[in-house]
Design a protein around this motif. Structure first.
Motif, PDB file in Angstrom:
ATOM      1  N   ARG A   4      74.289 -52.180  52.257  1.00 55.19           N
ATOM      2  CA  ARG A   4      75.674 -51.888  51.888  1.00 55.19           C
ATOM      3  C   ARG A   4      75.830 -51.907  50.382  1.00 55.19           C
ATOM      4  NH1 ARG A   4      78.553 -49.554  55.653  1.00 55.19           N
ATOM      5  NH2 ARG A   4      79.507 -50.949  57.095  1.00 55.19           N
ATOM      6  N   GLY A   5      76.813 -51.155  49.911  1.00 57.35           N
ATOM      7  CA  GLY A   5      77.165 -51.205  48.505  1.00 57.35           C
ATOM      8  C   GLY A   5      76.222 -50.453  47.580  1.00 57.35           C
ATOM      9  N   ARG A   6      75.425 -49.553  48.128  1.00 58.90           N
ATOM     10  CA  ARG A   6      74.567 -48.750  47.260  1.00 58.90           C
ATOM     11  C   ARG A   6      75.450 -47.842  46.418  1.00 58.90           C
ATOM     12  NH1 ARG A   6      70.551 -45.711  51.009  1.00 58.90           N
ATOM     13  NH2 ARG A   6      72.404 -45.605  52.307  1.00 58.90           N
ATOM     14  N   ASP A   7      75.052 -47.611  45.188  1.00 60.59           N
ATOM     15  CA  ASP A   7      75.854 -46.746  44.331  1.00 60.59           C
ATOM     16  C   ASP A   7      75.456 -45.282  44.526  1.00 60.59           C
ATOM     17  OD1 ASP A   7      73.500 -46.400  42.864  1.00 60.59           O
ATOM     18  OD2 ASP A   7      74.221 -47.449  41.097  1.00 60.59           O
ATOM     19  N   PHE A   8      76.157 -44.423  43.805  1.00 58.61           N
ATOM     20  CA  PHE A   8      75.941 -42.984  43.940  1.00 58.61           C
ATOM     21  C   PHE A   8      74.474 -42.623  43.696  1.00 58.61           C
ATOM     22  CE2 PHE A   8      75.874 -38.580  42.646  1.00 58.61           C
ATOM     23  CZ  PHE A   8      76.746 -37.974  43.539  1.00 58.61           C
ATOM     24  N   ALA A  39      74.411 -21.274  45.229  1.00 58.26           N
ATOM     25  CA  ALA A  39      75.444 -21.352  46.273  1.00 58.26           C
ATOM     26  C   ALA A  39      76.851 -21.346  45.679  1.00 58.26           C
ATOM     27  CB  ALA A  39      75.234 -22.607  47.114  1.00 58.26           C
ATOM     28  N   GLY A  40      76.965 -21.321  44.323  1.00 58.21           N
ATOM     29  CA  GLY A  40      78.277 -21.156  43.715  1.00 58.21           C
ATOM     30  C   GLY A  40      78.795 -22.289  42.864  1.00 58.21           C
ATOM     31  N   THR A  41      78.035 -23.370  42.730  1.00 54.09           N
ATOM     32  CA  THR A  41      78.473 -24.491  41.898  1.00 54.09           C
ATOM     33  C   THR A  41      77.455 -24.682  40.777  1.00 54.09           C
ATOM     34  OG1 THR A  41      79.539 -25.595  43.761  1.00 54.09           O
ATOM     35  CG2 THR A  41      79.045 -26.952  41.850  1.00 54.09           C
ATOM     36  N   LYS A  42      77.852 -24.380  39.573  1.00 51.78           N
ATOM     37  CA  LYS A  42      76.942 -24.473  38.434  1.00 51.78           C
ATOM     38  C   LYS A  42      76.611 -25.937  38.143  1.00 51.78           C
ATOM     39  CE  LYS A  42      76.255 -22.866  33.874  1.00 51.78           C
ATOM     40  NZ  LYS A  42      75.756 -22.380  32.955  1.00 51.78           N
ATOM     41  N   ILE A  43      75.302 -26.215  38.101  1.00 51.69           N
ATOM     42  CA  ILE A  43      74.804 -27.561  37.818  1.00 51.69           C
ATOM     43  C   ILE A  43      73.394 -27.404  37.266  1.00 51.69           C
ATOM     44  CG2 ILE A  43      73.900 -27.926  40.138  1.00 51.69           C
ATOM     45  CD1 ILE A  43      74.807 -30.870  39.949  1.00 51.69           C
ATOM     46  N   SER A  44      72.985 -28.291  36.397  1.00 48.18           N
ATOM     47  CA  SER A  44      71.645 -28.201  35.811  1.00 48.18           C
ATOM     48  C   SER A  44      70.736 -29.280  36.386  1.00 48.18           C
ATOM     49  CB  SER A  44      71.717 -28.361  34.289  1.00 48.18           C
ATOM     50  OG  SER A  44      72.039 -29.696  33.948  1.00 48.18           O
ATOM     51  N   GLY A  45      69.439 -29.020  36.289  1.00 53.71           N
ATOM     52  CA  GLY A  45      68.467 -30.023  36.703  1.00 53.71           C
ATOM     53  C   GLY A  45      68.571 -31.283  35.861  1.00 53.71           C
ATOM     54  N   THR A  46      68.907 -31.112  34.595  1.00 52.42           N
ATOM     55  CA  THR A  46      69.082 -32.270  33.708  1.00 52.42           C
ATOM     56  C   THR A  46      70.240 -33.130  34.182  1.00 52.42           C
ATOM     57  OG1 THR A  46      68.192 -31.030  31.840  1.00 52.42           O
ATOM     58  CG2 THR A  46      69.517 -32.990  31.321  1.00 52.42           C
ATOM     59  N   TYR A  47      71.336 -32.495  34.594  1.00 53.21           N
ATOM     60  CA  TYR A  47      72.488 -33.252  35.064  1.00 53.21           C
ATOM     61  C   TYR A  47      72.151 -33.995  36.359  1.00 53.21           C
ATOM     62  CZ  TYR A  47      77.263 -34.462  36.328  1.00 53.21           C
ATOM     63  OH  TYR A  47      78.400 -35.151  36.673  1.00 53.21           O
ATOM     64  N   VAL A  48      71.420 -33.346  37.256  1.00 50.87           N
ATOM     65  CA  VAL A  48      70.989 -34.023  38.491  1.00 50.87           C
ATOM     66  C   VAL A  48      70.122 -35.228  38.127  1.00 50.87           C
ATOM     67  CG1 VAL A  48      69.642 -33.792  40.620  1.00 50.87           C
ATOM     68  CG2 VAL A  48      71.159 -31.926  39.899  1.00 50.87           C
ATOM     69  N   LYS A  53      69.390 -41.143  37.460  1.00 51.13           N
ATOM     70  CA  LYS A  53      68.974 -42.228  36.567  1.00 51.13           C
ATOM     71  C   LYS A  53      70.142 -43.059  36.055  1.00 51.13           C
ATOM     72  CE  LYS A  53      64.621 -41.278  36.610  1.00 51.13           C
ATOM     73  NZ  LYS A  53      63.669 -42.157  37.236  1.00 51.13           N
ATOM     74  N   ARG A  54      71.347 -42.799  36.569  1.00 58.32           N
ATOM     75  CA  ARG A  54      72.563 -43.530  36.183  1.00 58.32           C
ATOM     76  C   ARG A  54      72.960 -43.305  34.730  1.00 58.32           C
ATOM     77  NH1 ARG A  54      69.709 -46.661  39.544  1.00 58.32           N
ATOM     78  NH2 ARG A  54      70.712 -47.250  41.493  1.00 58.32           N
ATOM     79  N   LYS A  55      72.496 -42.217  34.150  1.00 57.15           N
ATOM     80  CA  LYS A  55      72.904 -41.860  32.795  1.00 57.15           C
ATOM     81  C   LYS A  55      74.293 -41.222  32.836  1.00 57.15           C
ATOM     82  CE  LYS A  55      68.618 -42.365  30.955  1.00 57.15           C
ATOM     83  NZ  LYS A  55      68.398 -43.675  30.425  1.00 57.15           N
ATOM     84  N   ARG A  56      74.608 -40.630  33.977  1.00 53.17           N
ATOM     85  CA  ARG A  56      75.946 -40.100  34.258  1.00 53.17           C
ATOM     86  C   ARG A  56      76.341 -40.686  35.600  1.00 53.17           C
ATOM     87  NH1 ARG A  56      76.867 -35.153  31.346  1.00 53.17           N
ATOM     88  NH2 ARG A  56      79.012 -35.281  32.093  1.00 53.17           N
TER      89      ARG A  56
END
Length: 148
Positions: A4-8, A39-48, A53-56
């Motif tokens: 329980r309580g795992r973060d994102f 699929a329509g949502t712009k996102i980068s590998g760096t952001y993932v 890594k909890r940087k974001r």
């Protein structure tokens, strides 16, 4: 029961760990990002990577939706521990079934049976299935009696 309580990040990393490519490999951050973007949502590998890594730690709703869709989990997987637990159990069951199927797929005799059955008409295929059900039940009963 899952922890329980795992973060994102914990939940996202878990999805990467248990969801494999058809080749059995963990998806890369870039592959996931490219698929989500396609699929329509712009996102980068760096952001993932940053999310993992909890940087974001505050992704947009669109990014969470894209990640959830990529991994085939409900949006609230990331926010509701009950949903997380339920989905993780389903993922464990799916992985076990995939392993069972992979083991059976390596059996050349079973492959020959399946290939031949694929050439039959639907009516004849049903006859084969009925016969296999009888043989399977007989085998299970023999195992329960301690026979081979």
């Amino acid at each position: 029961m899952a922890e329980r309580g795992r973060d994102f990040a914990d939940k996202l990393n878990h999805l990467f760990a248990v969801t494999k490519s058809p080749e059995g490999e963990e998806y890369s951050n870039d592959f996931a990002a490219d698929s989500i973007t396609a699929a329509g949502t712009k996102i980068s590998g760096t952001y993932v990577w940053q999310l993992r890594k909890r940087k974001r730690d505050n992704p947009t709703i669109k990014h969470v939706e894209g990640l959830a869709k990529f991994f085939g989990v409900p949006f609230n997987y990331f926010f509701d521990d009950d949903v997380t637990d339920r989905v993780d159990q389903q993922l464990r069951e799916l992985a076990a079934e995939q392993q069972r199927l992979k083991a059976n797929a390596g059996d050349q005799e079973a492959q020959r049976i399946a290939m031949r059955a694929g050439e039959l008409t639907p009516d004849r295929r049903q006859l084969v299935m009925d016969l296999l059900d009888v043989v399977y039940r007989d085998q299970q009963a023999a195992r329960e009696r301690g026979e081979r």
